[in-house]
Scaffold this motif. Structure first.
Motif, PDB file in Angstrom:
ATOM      1  N   UNK A 129      91.636  19.532 -28.024  1.00  0.00           N
ATOM      2  CA  UNK A 129      90.801  18.377 -28.380  1.00  0.00           C
ATOM      3  C   UNK A 129      89.330  18.728 -28.208  1.00  0.00           C
ATOM      4  N   UNK A 130      88.984  19.333 -27.077  1.00  0.00           N
ATOM      5  CA  UNK A 130      87.590  19.703 -26.826  1.00  0.00           C
ATOM      6  C   UNK A 130      87.091  20.683 -27.887  1.00  0.00           C
ATOM      7  N   UNK A 131      87.911  21.627 -28.280  1.00  0.00           N
ATOM      8  CA  UNK A 131      87.532  22.582 -29.331  1.00  0.00           C
ATOM      9  C   UNK A 131      87.242  21.840 -30.638  1.00  0.00           C
ATOM     10  N   UNK A 132      88.074  20.852 -30.975  1.00  0.00           N
ATOM     11  CA  UNK A 132      87.841  20.039 -32.176  1.00  0.00           C
ATOM     12  C   UNK A 132      86.512  19.293 -32.080  1.00  0.00           C
ATOM     13  N   UNK A 133      86.259  18.718 -30.923  1.00  0.00           N
ATOM     14  CA  UNK A 133      85.023  17.964 -30.707  1.00  0.00           C
ATOM     15  C   UNK A 133      83.817  18.888 -30.873  1.00  0.00           C
ATOM     16  N   UNK A 134      83.854  20.026 -30.219  1.00  0.00           N
ATOM     17  CA  UNK A 134      82.717  20.942 -30.254  1.00  0.00           C
ATOM     18  C   UNK A 134      82.525  21.586 -31.616  1.00  0.00           C
ATOM     19  N   UNK A 135      83.549  21.546 -32.449  1.00  0.00           N
ATOM     20  CA  UNK A 135      83.459  22.104 -33.788  1.00  0.00           C
ATOM     21  C   UNK A 135      82.667  21.251 -34.767  1.00  0.00           C
ATOM     22  N   UNK A 136      82.292  20.046 -34.359  1.00  0.00           N
ATOM     23  CA  UNK A 136      81.527  19.170 -35.248  1.00  0.00           C
ATOM     24  C   UNK A 136      80.140  18.921 -34.635  1.00  0.00           C
ATOM     25  N   UNK A 137      79.115  19.598 -35.131  1.00  0.00           N
ATOM     26  CA  UNK A 137      77.773  19.454 -34.542  1.00  0.00           C
ATOM     27  C   UNK A 137      77.128  18.093 -34.792  1.00  0.00           C
ATOM     28  N   UNK A 138      77.729  17.260 -35.629  1.00  0.00           N
ATOM     29  CA  UNK A 138      77.159  15.948 -35.922  1.00  0.00           C
ATOM     30  C   UNK A 138      77.568  14.874 -34.914  1.00  0.00           C
TER      31      UNK A 138
END
Length: 168
Positions: A55-64
């Motif tokens: 989940x954290x990887x998904x979150x950090x993958x979106x810079x917006x």
């Protein structure tokens, strides 16, 4: 980190808190509010397990993204892994909102370490069960008038309960 039981996620929501948010819909809810918009999240046996690192990887993958929203189901039924995830979200400069069918006072009275840890990581709490008779879709970030949008960061800083959108 650990895993959480999810009903699903939304990678770029603009309706689950201020800014662009990654919304996590937890699986399992004891409230069963009549008219709930997410009744499929009630069953504690449903959903899927997901590692909080993923989940954290998904979150950090979106810079917006400006933050993460914990919704449900009932996030406070999985307080320990979500507190850890929220801590990591904060470490990366984002904020955390949480929706709960409990009131803040109910959560504080529980006296449970994991619940307290999650509360400590939440910046804005939308509390209270959805009440169909109080439904008002014109309210920012909540579905019924009885629900409060509590700025927990400001509440911790001032020692006084601080509401957002209280005049609505």
């Amino acid at each position: 980190m650990a895993s959480v039981k999810l009903a699903g996620t939304v990678s770029d929501s603009i309706v689950d808190g201020a800014g662009i948010r990654y919304t996590i819909f937890t699986q399992g809810c004891p409230h069963h509010c009549p008219g709930c918009q997410n009744p499929k999240t009630h069953d504690f046996a449903g959903g899927l397990e997901m590692d909080t690192k993923t989940i954290l990887k998904d979150v950090l993958g979106n810079p917006l993204l400006t933050g993460v929203t914990l919704s449900g189901g009932e996030p406070f039924c999985q307080a320990a892994p979500l507190a850890s995830l929220a801590h990591e979200v904060h470490a990366h400069g984002m904020d955390v909102w949480a929706y709960t069918g409990y009131t803040l006072e109910d959560l504080q009275e529980k006296g449970e370490r994991d619940v307290d840890a999650l509360l400590d990581e939440v910046d804005v709490l939308v509390d209270g069960a959805y009440e169909e008779g109080e439904r008002d879709l014109t309210l920012p970030f909540r579905g019924s008038r009885n629900q409060r949008v509590i700025d927990l960061a400001a509440t911790r800083a001032t020692g006084q309960l601080t509401l957002r959108y209280a005049d609505e």
